[in-house]
Scaffold this active site. Structure first.
Site, short mmCIF file in Angstrom:
data_model
loop_
_atom_site.label_atom_id
_atom_site.label_comp_id
_atom_site.label_asym_id
_atom_site.label_seq_id
_atom_site.Cartn_x
_atom_site.Cartn_y
_atom_site.Cartn_z
N CYS A 1 12.79 -1.43 42.65
CA CYS A 1 13.54 -1.74 41.41
C CYS A 1 14.48 -0.61 41.01
O CYS A 1 15.32 -0.78 40.12
CB CYS A 1 12.57 -2.01 40.27
N CYS B 1 7.09 -9.29 29.49
CA CYS B 1 7.55 -9.11 30.88
C CYS B 1 9.05 -9.34 30.99
O CYS B 1 9.60 -10.20 30.32
CB CYS B 1 6.89 -10.13 31.81
N LYS C 1 14.20 -6.49 29.90
CA LYS C 1 13.44 -7.54 29.21
C LYS C 1 14.30 -8.74 28.85
O LYS C 1 13.89 -9.88 29.04
CB LYS C 1 12.79 -6.91 27.96
N HIS D 1 16.48 -8.58 35.17
CA HIS D 1 16.14 -7.55 36.16
C HIS D 1 16.35 -8.06 37.59
O HIS D 1 15.39 -8.39 38.29
CB HIS D 1 14.69 -7.12 35.92
C1 LIG Z 1 6.41 -13.38 33.50
C2 LIG Z 1 6.48 -14.27 34.73
C3 LIG Z 1 5.12 -14.30 35.43
C4 LIG Z 1 6.88 -15.68 34.29
O1 LIG Z 1 6.98 -16.49 35.43
P1 LIG Z 1 6.80 -18.07 35.34
O2 LIG Z 1 5.59 -18.37 34.51
O3 LIG Z 1 6.84 -18.65 36.72
O4 LIG Z 1 8.05 -18.49 34.52
P2 LIG Z 1 9.12 -19.60 34.89
O5 LIG Z 1 10.19 -18.96 35.72
O6 LIG Z 1 8.45 -20.84 35.40
O7 LIG Z 1 9.71 -19.91 33.46
C5 LIG Z 1 8.96 -20.61 32.47
C6 LIG Z 1 9.64 -20.43 31.14
O8 LIG Z 1 9.43 -19.07 30.66
C7 LIG Z 1 10.69 -18.41 30.54
N1 LIG Z 1 10.50 -17.06 31.09
C8 LIG Z 1 10.23 -16.74 32.36
N2 LIG Z 1 10.02 -15.43 32.46
C9 LIG Z 1 10.17 -14.93 31.22
C10 LIG Z 1 10.06 -13.66 30.68
N3 LIG Z 1 9.77 -12.64 31.47
N4 LIG Z 1 10.27 -13.47 29.35
C11 LIG Z 1 10.55 -14.54 28.56
N5 LIG Z 1 10.65 -15.81 29.02
C12 LIG Z 1 10.46 -15.98 30.34
C13 LIG Z 1 11.68 -19.20 31.35
O9 LIG Z 1 13.00 -19.07 30.82
C14 LIG Z 1 11.15 -20.60 31.19
O10 LIG Z 1 11.53 -21.11 29.93
P3 LIG Z 1 12.04 -22.61 29.80
O11 LIG Z 1 10.87 -23.44 30.24
O12 LIG Z 1 12.37 -22.72 28.34
O13 LIG Z 1 13.22 -22.70 30.71
C15 LIG Z 1 7.56 -13.73 35.71
O14 LIG Z 1 8.82 -13.77 35.06
C16 LIG Z 1 7.26 -12.29 36.13
O15 LIG Z 1 6.39 -12.04 36.95
N6 LIG Z 1 8.01 -11.30 35.61
C17 LIG Z 1 7.86 -9.93 36.03
C18 LIG Z 1 8.82 -9.62 37.17
C19 LIG Z 1 8.52 -8.30 37.83
O16 LIG Z 1 7.39 -7.96 38.09
N7 LIG Z 1 9.54 -7.53 38.15
C20 LIG Z 1 9.39 -6.23 38.74
C21 LIG Z 1 9.05 -5.26 37.69
S1 LIG Z 1 8.44 -3.74 38.32
#
Ligand SMILES: CC(C)(COP(=O)(O)OP(=O)(O)OC[C@H]1O[C@@H](n2cnc3c(N)ncnc32)[C@H](O)[C@@H]1OP(=O)(O)O)[C@@H](O)C(=O)NCCC(=O)NCCS
Length: 384
Positions: free
Chosen positions: A83, A206, A328, A332
């Site tokens: 990242c 997240c 956030k 990312h």
């Molecule tokens: C948080 C997380 C698990 C969500 O994944 P998910 O449950 O599969 O989410 P989806 O992509 O199916 O999205 C579901 C809904 O949540 C929303 N959403 C997804 N991630 C989000 C987040 N991080 N914050 C806010 N909303 C989020 C989407 O917009 C979607 O909304 P909608 O239904 O109104 O369109 C995933 O975004 C994640 O793992 N994030 C961290 C990424 C990471 O680790 N990066 C490296 C960092 S070191």
């Protein structure tokens, strides 16, 4: 060393994008070249940051990008540092211009992963951890940062609401950024009631998985002066490392690589944390922003949660943290993130940040790390 400057910056929107990895990298690169008011043939080298080109069936991105820009003869280097790829790539571009090898270079960061889905992306991202101890044992990044959050909340008597306030602030800033991925007003209650991802971190703690590309033109002072009056000077550059796995660290409420990189950057710039007007920091999870702002010296250890509670990190408060919306809300796209932070600093210091402008800002800082901070780079910029 030559003085190093920024004269142009460009970015795609961050989010779920339809275009190919090459198309979005080109959109950002052309944007940066046009914003600099230069011709592609004036670029002498390309630095391309990316982690999972393989997900969109294209690695060895540098020559493909250079060829499409009409400058196939220009050398390029592809850089992966999880990242933190963007800031590490920026550092290499900076060092080569500072050393006098090149007058003007392009640094482009790009990522295209959302089409692969959460399961695939979570698994592949875990390869950026120390896989033997972490990813291979079942730890995802939300899980690793949740461990840091648990330790922080216990050690400093902070609360899950404090974490939520970081998300609310960054979503407020992201609402003012037309290129942000998650442009949505949220409340502390929304965060607290969102689904638990890895306790105590919930969905709104997240960052999302994002696609996107960002690019900047880095050059010598002489080159900058010959092209524009509205440029930015790079006054500090620092890099640092940490034990790759969390278990190798003495404490998990601080990230050693941030401290090392920040101290080096402040020393080079001849300033302290008190001189920084705004900072783009690596808030992949809300807990990270608390830890970062302490490690960067903005707040004493254990005091960042209180600062957030008092609103001191909001836009145009004591120190504006993540005016772009941060990872956030802005999003990312991991290979692009570090360059995207530099784009934000360029826009802020050249009067292009619109509604989210940090008033009277003269000095901005970028902080971007790989994995849980195994690698890190900090840069400091000054308006001229
Ligand atoms: C948080 C997380 C698990 C969500 O994944 P998910 O449950 O599969 O989410 P989806 O992509 O199916 O999205 C579901 C809904 O949540 C929303 N959403 C997804 N991630 C989000 C987040 N991080 N914050 C806010 N909303 C989020 C989407 O917009 C979607 O909304 P909608 O239904 O109104 O369109 C995933 O975004 C994640 O793992 N994030 C961290 C990424 C990471 O680790 N990066 C490296 C960092 S070191």
């Amino acid at each position: 060393m030559e003085k190093v400057c920024l004269i142009g910056a460009g970015s795609t929107k961050y989010g779920k994008l339809e275009d190919s990895i090459i198309d979005i990298a080109l959109q950002a690169s052309v944007d940066a070249i046009e914003s600099a008011g230069i011709e592609p043939k004036e670029i002498q080298a390309g630095y391309i940051s990316n982690v999972f080109g393989i997900a969109d069936k294209q690695v060895h991105l540098g020559p493909v990008i250079m060829s499409n820009l009409g400058i196939p003869e220009v050398p390029s280097l592809s850089i992966e540092s999880a990242c933190g790829s963007g800031s590490v790539s920026f550092r290499e571009a900076y060092a080569n211009v500072a050393a006098g090898f090149y007058d003007a270079v392009l640094a482009t960061g790009v990522e295209k992963v959302t089409h692969t889905g959460t399961e695939w992306t979570t698994t592949y991202f875990s390869y950026c951890s120390d896989f033997f101890y972490e990813g291979g044992a079942g730890a995802s990044f939300p899980g690793l940062f949740a461990s840091m959050a648990r330790a922080y909340l216990a050690e400093f008597k902070a609360t899950e609401e404090d974490l939520a306030m970081v998300a609310v602030k960054n979503h407020d800033n992201g609402l003012l950024n037309p290129k942000a991925h998650l442009r949505k007003k949220i409340t502390i209650d929304d965060v607290m009631k969102s689904a638990v991802v890895a306790s105590p971190l919930k969905l709104y703690d997240c960052c999302p998985f994002s696609d996107g590309a960002s690019a900047v033109i880095i050059c010598s002072e002489k080159f900058a002066k010959a092209h524009t009056k509205n440029y930015v000077e790079v006054i500090g550059s620092g890099r640092g490392g940490s034990p790759a796995a969390l278990q190798g660290r003495d404490h998990i409420t601080t990230i050693p690589s941030t401290v090392i990189a920040a101290q080096a950057a402040y020393k080079m710039a001849g300033i302290t944390a008190k001189d920084i007007d705004f900072a783009e920091v690596h808030d992949c999870f809300t807990i990270a922003e608390l830890v970062d702002t302490e490690d960067l010296g903005f707040f004493e250890k254990g005091k960042a949660a209180q600062a957030v509670r008092e609103g001191r990190t909001k836009l145009n408060a004591d120190i504006s943290i993540n005016p772009s919306g941060g990872l956030k809300s802005k999003g990312h796209p991991i290979g692009a993130t570090g360059i995207g932070q530099v784009v934000e600093v360029f826009d802020q210091l050249t009067g292009k940040a619109g509604e989210r402008t940090v008033k009277d800002a003269k000095i901005g800082l970028t902080h971007n790390f790989g994995a849980t901070g195994a690698s890190c780079a900090v840069h400091i910029f000054k308006s001229v």
